[in-house]
Each structure stands twice: as structure tokens, then as C-alpha cells.
Design a protein around this motif. Structure first.
Motif, PDB file in Angstrom:
ATOM      1  N   LYS A 270       0.820  -1.200   0.000  1.00 55.40           N
ATOM      2  CA  LYS A 270       0.000   0.000   0.000  1.00 55.40           C
ATOM      3  C   LYS A 270       0.860   1.259   0.000  1.00 55.40           C
ATOM      4  O   LYS A 270       0.492   2.274  -0.584  1.00 55.40           O
ATOM      5  N   SER A 271       2.002   1.197   0.663  1.00 59.38           N
ATOM      6  CA  SER A 271       2.855   2.386   0.775  1.00 59.38           C
ATOM      7  C   SER A 271       3.349   2.872  -0.583  1.00 59.38           C
ATOM      8  O   SER A 271       3.602   4.059  -0.780  1.00 59.38           O
ATOM      9  N   THR A 272       3.501   1.945  -1.499  1.00 60.29           N
ATOM     10  CA  THR A 272       3.960   2.320  -2.845  1.00 60.29           C
ATOM     11  C   THR A 272       2.857   2.154  -3.881  1.00 60.29           C
ATOM     12  O   THR A 272       3.110   2.297  -5.082  1.00 60.29           O
ATOM     13  N   SER A 273       1.634   1.876  -3.435  1.00 61.74           N
ATOM     14  CA  SER A 273       0.484   1.683  -4.328  1.00 61.74           C
ATOM     15  C   SER A 273       0.810   0.689  -5.434  1.00 61.74           C
ATOM     16  O   SER A 273       0.599   0.934  -6.633  1.00 61.74           O
ATOM     17  N   SER A 274       1.351  -0.431  -5.023  1.00 63.87           N
ATOM     18  CA  SER A 274       1.715  -1.438  -6.021  1.00 63.87           C
ATOM     19  C   SER A 274       1.115  -2.798  -5.670  1.00 63.87           C
ATOM     20  O   SER A 274       0.918  -3.132  -4.501  1.00 63.87           O
ATOM     21  N   PHE A 275       0.833  -3.541  -6.707  1.00 66.00           N
ATOM     22  CA  PHE A 275       0.248  -4.874  -6.539  1.00 66.00           C
ATOM     23  C   PHE A 275       0.850  -5.756  -7.626  1.00 66.00           C
ATOM     24  O   PHE A 275       0.267  -5.972  -8.683  1.00 66.00           O
ATOM     25  N   ASN A 276       2.041  -6.262  -7.340  1.00 64.93           N
ATOM     26  CA  ASN A 276       2.794  -6.998  -8.343  1.00 64.93           C
ATOM     27  C   ASN A 276       2.493  -8.491  -8.312  1.00 64.93           C
ATOM     28  O   ASN A 276       2.115  -9.045  -7.276  1.00 64.93           O
ATOM     29  N   PHE A 277       2.691  -9.119  -9.435  1.00 66.24           N
ATOM     30  CA  PHE A 277       2.303 -10.514  -9.638  1.00 66.24           C
ATOM     31  C   PHE A 277       3.492 -11.281 -10.195  1.00 66.24           C
ATOM     32  O   PHE A 277       4.118 -10.824 -11.157  1.00 66.24           O
ATOM     33  N   THR A 278       3.821 -12.404  -9.574  1.00 69.03           N
ATOM     34  CA  THR A 278       4.957 -13.209 -10.020  1.00 69.03           C
ATOM     35  C   THR A 278       4.506 -14.613 -10.396  1.00 69.03           C
ATOM     36  O   THR A 278       3.755 -15.252  -9.647  1.00 69.03           O
ATOM     37  N   ILE A 279       4.961 -15.052 -11.545  1.00 67.04           N
ATOM     38  CA  ILE A 279       4.767 -16.446 -11.968  1.00 67.04           C
ATOM     39  C   ILE A 279       6.119 -17.130 -11.804  1.00 67.04           C
ATOM     40  O   ILE A 279       7.118 -16.727 -12.416  1.00 67.04           O
ATOM     41  N   THR A 280       6.148 -18.152 -10.987  1.00 70.05           N
ATOM     42  CA  THR A 280       7.389 -18.890 -10.740  1.00 70.05           C
ATOM     43  C   THR A 280       7.455 -20.092 -11.677  1.00 70.05           C
ATOM     44  O   THR A 280       6.454 -20.744 -11.935  1.00 70.05           O
ATOM     45  N   ALA A 281       8.655 -20.348 -12.181  1.00 72.23           N
ATOM     46  CA  ALA A 281       8.858 -21.499 -13.074  1.00 72.23           C
ATOM     47  C   ALA A 281       7.819 -21.491 -14.195  1.00 72.23           C
ATOM     48  O   ALA A 281       7.008 -22.415 -14.321  1.00 72.23           O
ATOM     49  N   SER A 282       7.855 -20.461 -14.999  1.00 71.22           N
ATOM     50  CA  SER A 282       6.830 -20.255 -16.033  1.00 71.22           C
ATOM     51  C   SER A 282       6.720 -21.444 -16.985  1.00 71.22           C
ATOM     52  O   SER A 282       7.695 -22.183 -17.224  1.00 71.22           O
ATOM     53  N   GLN A 283       5.519 -21.595 -17.525  1.00 74.79           N
ATOM     54  CA  GLN A 283       5.237 -22.648 -18.490  1.00 74.79           C
ATOM     55  C   GLN A 283       4.620 -22.024 -19.730  1.00 74.79           C
ATOM     56  O   GLN A 283       4.071 -20.918 -19.672  1.00 74.79           O
ATOM     57  N   VAL A 284       4.667 -22.753 -20.830  1.00 73.43           N
ATOM     58  CA  VAL A 284       4.117 -22.235 -22.084  1.00 73.43           C
ATOM     59  C   VAL A 284       2.645 -21.847 -21.929  1.00 73.43           C
ATOM     60  O   VAL A 284       2.176 -20.863 -22.491  1.00 73.43           O
ATOM     61  N   VAL A 285       1.921 -22.586 -21.106  1.00 71.16           N
ATOM     62  CA  VAL A 285       0.487 -22.306 -20.904  1.00 71.16           C
ATOM     63  C   VAL A 285       0.241 -20.985 -20.178  1.00 71.16           C
ATOM     64  O   VAL A 285      -0.887 -20.503 -20.113  1.00 71.16           O
TER      65      VAL A 285
END
Lengths: 113, 112
Positions: free
Chosen positions: B70-85
Motif C-alpha cells: 500500500k505504501s507504494t500503491s503497487s500490486f505486483n504478480f509473479t509467476i514462478t517457473a513459467s510454463q508455455v500455458v
């Protein structure tokens, strides 16, 4: 059927045709939405219905005419469209209009020739 | 007024790499919700997660994780070990009183 369904999935129409898009939600929601998604543009909210009443019309041209006969069904009637109206039209629903998660249908890809 | 900014237009990675998608938002509401949606080539917007503005606890769901600050108004999203799908367009969204505002989307391409 589960979730939100839309028919047809693809539609090609001439500028003088009249067609309708249909959306049906099976989630028991009370609010329904039409969005337009054009290539390289953000999602645009077109219309909002809450308990069958239209609560928002984002300056959409009159050649787009929505209809919501009940909380489960939403239609978008199309007539005399322009080529720039070609886009993906997405329907969504949510429990209520405020601060709720919206669930989307698969969309109708419309091409206007 | 509310606004969602996804500065990354496209990200391309090789399978098994991690991918982090940035989302920054602006709102005057004190109570709001943040969302991530995935749009595969088929077109349907698939709901992934919803976060209440009062709940800054980060969340992990399988290969997905979200970092809400909230302090930086950010909501980041991480995909670990990405796949083609995982190849899709990912949208961050914000709702205050009632209108859902979407970011422009980030196209993720995962190469085999």
C-alpha cells in the motif's frame, strides 16, 4: 452450463445488418456488464445493469442498444455498425455492482465489413 | 478518479524462468479492491485474485504469488517457473466505489 456464456463466439456482419449478442450468467449475480476490447486499446466499459436497471452508459453510440430482461440475461443489439466497431465484446457479471469481483464470458469477436 | 498503470507492455521469457508483472494504481478511495485477470488467446478474461485494501498480506497460490504494498500503491504478480500455458495477457484492475478500472495489460510470452 456454468459461469458466463456468450453467443455467438464469432460474428461477421455488414454495415447494414442487424444482429444481437447474447450473454447469460449462471452464477446468481445481480449486475451485468458489456465491455468492448479493441486491438491495442484498454478495455472499455460500455453498459452496466444492476437488478435489470441500466445504471451506466459510457457515451456509447446509439447503434449499440442493450437489453436486460432479467438478472441472468443481457443482450446487445447491433445495427448499422461501422468497421471501427470491430472488436471483442465481453460480457461480465458480479454479485452486486459495488466492489465485487466481475466474472467474464468468453467474448464475441465481431468483424464489421 | 482512479488509474491503473502496467508499465510493461510485453515480457518474453524461456520456460522455467520467473516472471514478475508490475502494477501501480491511483485512487482516492480508502476502501478498494485490486484484481489480476489473465486473458489467454481464446479471449476470455479469467479471474486470478482479488485483494482488499485492508489486507496487505502477500499470497501464494501454486506457481502464482502476489505482493501488495500500500505504501507504494503497487500490486505486483509473479509467476514462478513459467510454463508455455502461462502465455497470455495479464491485466491488473482496481475497483473503488463501483467502477472496475483496468490497466493496459502485459503480454507474457513463454517460449519452450
Amino acid at each position: 452450463e456454468t459461469g458466463v456464456t456468450q453467443t455467438p463466439r464469432h460474428l461477421v456482419m455488414g454495415m447494414t445488418n442487424k444482429k444481437s449478442l447474447k450473454c447469460e450468467q449462471h452464477l446468481g449475480h445481480n449486475a451485468m456488464y458489456w465491455y468492448k476490447q479493441s486491438a491495442k486499446k484498454p478495455l472499455e466499459l460500455m453498459f452496466v445493469y444492476n437488478f435489470k436497471e441500466q445504471t451506466e452508459n459510457n457515451s456509447v453510440p446509439s447503434r449499440f442498444s442493450p437489453e436486460c430482461p432479467n438478472s441472468s440475461h443481457l443482450f446487445l443489439h447491433l445495427h448499422t455498425l461501422q468497421p471501427e466497431d470491430s472488436a471483442l465484446y465481453l460480457c461480465a457479471s458480479s454479485q452486486f455492482q459495488r466492489k465485487e469481483t466481475q466474472y467474464f464470458g468468453p467474448g464475441t469477436r465481431l468483424l464489421v465489413l | 478518479a482512479q488509474k491503473v498503470t502496467q508499465a510493461q507492455t510485453e515480457i518474453s521469457v524461456v520456460e522455467k524462468e520467473d516472471v514478475t508483472l508490475d502494477c501501480v494504481y491511483e485512487t482516492r478511495d480508502t476502501t478498494y479492491f485490486l484484481f489480476w485477470y489473465k486473458q489467454p488467446p481464446s479471449g476470455e478474461l479469467v479471474f486470478l485474485i482479488r485483494r482488499n485494501s485492508f489486507d496487505e498480506q502477500n499470497e501464494i497460490s501454486g506457481r502464482y504469488s502476489w505482493n501488495f504494498q500500500k505504501s507504494t500503491s503497487s500490486f505486483n504478480f509473479t509467476i514462478t517457473a513459467s510454463q508455455v500455458v502461462d502465455s497470455a495477457v495479464y491485466f491488473c484492475a482496481l475497483t473503488g466505489d463501483y467502477k472496475l478500472s483496468f490497466g493496459a495489460g502485459t503480454t507474457v510470452t513463454v517460449r519452450a
